[in-house]
Design an enzyme around this catalytic site. Sequence first.
Site, short mmCIF file in Angstrom:
data_model
loop_
_atom_site.label_atom_id
_atom_site.label_comp_id
_atom_site.label_asym_id
_atom_site.label_seq_id
_atom_site.Cartn_x
_atom_site.Cartn_y
_atom_site.Cartn_z
CD GLU A 1 -1.39 -2.35 2.01
OE1 GLU A 1 -0.16 -2.41 2.29
OE2 GLU A 1 -2.19 -3.27 2.26
CE LYS B 1 3.00 -2.88 4.54
NZ LYS B 1 2.34 -3.16 3.23
CD GLN C 1 4.35 -9.68 5.35
OE1 GLN C 1 4.51 -9.72 6.56
NE2 GLN C 1 5.36 -9.53 4.52
#
Length: 403
Positions: free
Chosen positions: A22, A24, A224
């Site tokens: 995403e 992170k 993750q």
Amino acid sequence: MSSIQNTLGPITSVIGAQWGDEGKGKIVDILASEYDIIARACGGANAGHTIVVEGKKHVFHLMPSGCLHADKQIVLGAGLVIHLPTLLKEIATLEENGISIIDRLHISHAAHIVFDYHKEVDAALEEARANPIGTTKRGIGPAYMDKAARSGIRMESLSADVSDELRSRVPHIKTMYGVDMDADTEIQNLKDAQSKIGSCIKDTVAYLANARKSGKSILIEGAQAVLLDIDHGTYPFVTSSSTTLAGALQGLGIPPMCVKSCIGVAKAYCTRVGEGEFDSAASGEAEERLRERGGEYGSTTGRPRRTGWLNIDQLNIANATNGFTAWNVTKLDVLDVEEVIPVMINGKLEELPGWKENTAGITNFDDLPENAQKYILRIEKETGVPVTFIGTGPGREEMITRT
Ligand code: GDP
Ligand code: IMO
Ligand code: MG
């Protein structure tokens, strides 16, 4: 206390809300400048966290993304599974870039070691499956299998001699998985690691507890993402660790009550690498357009990521297990060319109007096109969580912060 810390508190966390990747790494790198300690809790080198600083790309698999800030303490917690040659390579790359790390790296004695044979067993298990998971083949599942079976070898063993133990595994690994384990290489890898990072191995729970007592701030970098969580994700197409905030706290041994905030990271659209369901998958030209504009190729394996549209129902599920206090919606700029933007809400794909204008590099919310603002406000309305950070490009400075 700095302004962002005023909002987020002295212990905060960054958790992926979709199927990983995403962005992170980027938000961790940005926030890291305001925190004393950056900690990773779970997973292993299946993660690939990319940050772009002054046009230069850095990809980290084990090291937290805050490690480029030379004055920060770096923790690898007990929940991690660590492939030692990968870790040593990452350290060497940092050192080649003039960033020293050994004197500020704290590795849990209780983190488990991923051996090369775990990677080969990972591949063999995938091969044998009727429906492969599409793992990263980094040995993650087999290392956690050993951990759960209480036959794992932990970082504390670097200072002991586990040669006999490793050699005794060779016939078993061959019989069970058809894998030829190279015990000599595994033993040499342990020796190399001991001489390089032996001094970093310690009780990180005690280290973090003392740090908290003396008022140090901690930024937790999730790896993750929620939908890949072993308990709450899209099982069996998940990873083998707990990827939620609760999992990260467990992995680090930080008391849950300490954390006042949790940033959920979600792309403005959605991607998935590996197999498994994908309700809001894009079709036709849109799939390829999102992939190309978003550079959606795995940072660990180079595999093309499947692309699709934002699924707000999933964000709500992710929020239910994490209690996000803020969103970082990333990669808004990737949607700049879309005429209409489908979004999954209450099980249906609703089409929101696009903005067809450039948002890349914008750093003020008010400067976003009206439809881009509405898109963000719709996410806030449907999830009840404020969108505090909005990514408008891969670079460190390409972020809107609304506090
Ligand atoms: P992570 O695993 O969550 O850290 O994410 P990855 O690093 O695997 O993938 C995210 C990719 O998107 C990286 O290539 C980042 O450089 C890039 N990226 C992050 N934020 C943005 C953004 O706001 N806009 C664009 N265009 N790219 C971004
Ligand atoms: P970051 O931290 C995206 C996926 C794999 C596969 C499944 C199981 O970069 O967001 P594994 O090797 O863990 O046994 O694979 O999980 N996966 C990820 N997908 N980003 C990741 O990490 C991932 N880590 C694992 O693609 O579908
Ligand atoms: Mg990634």
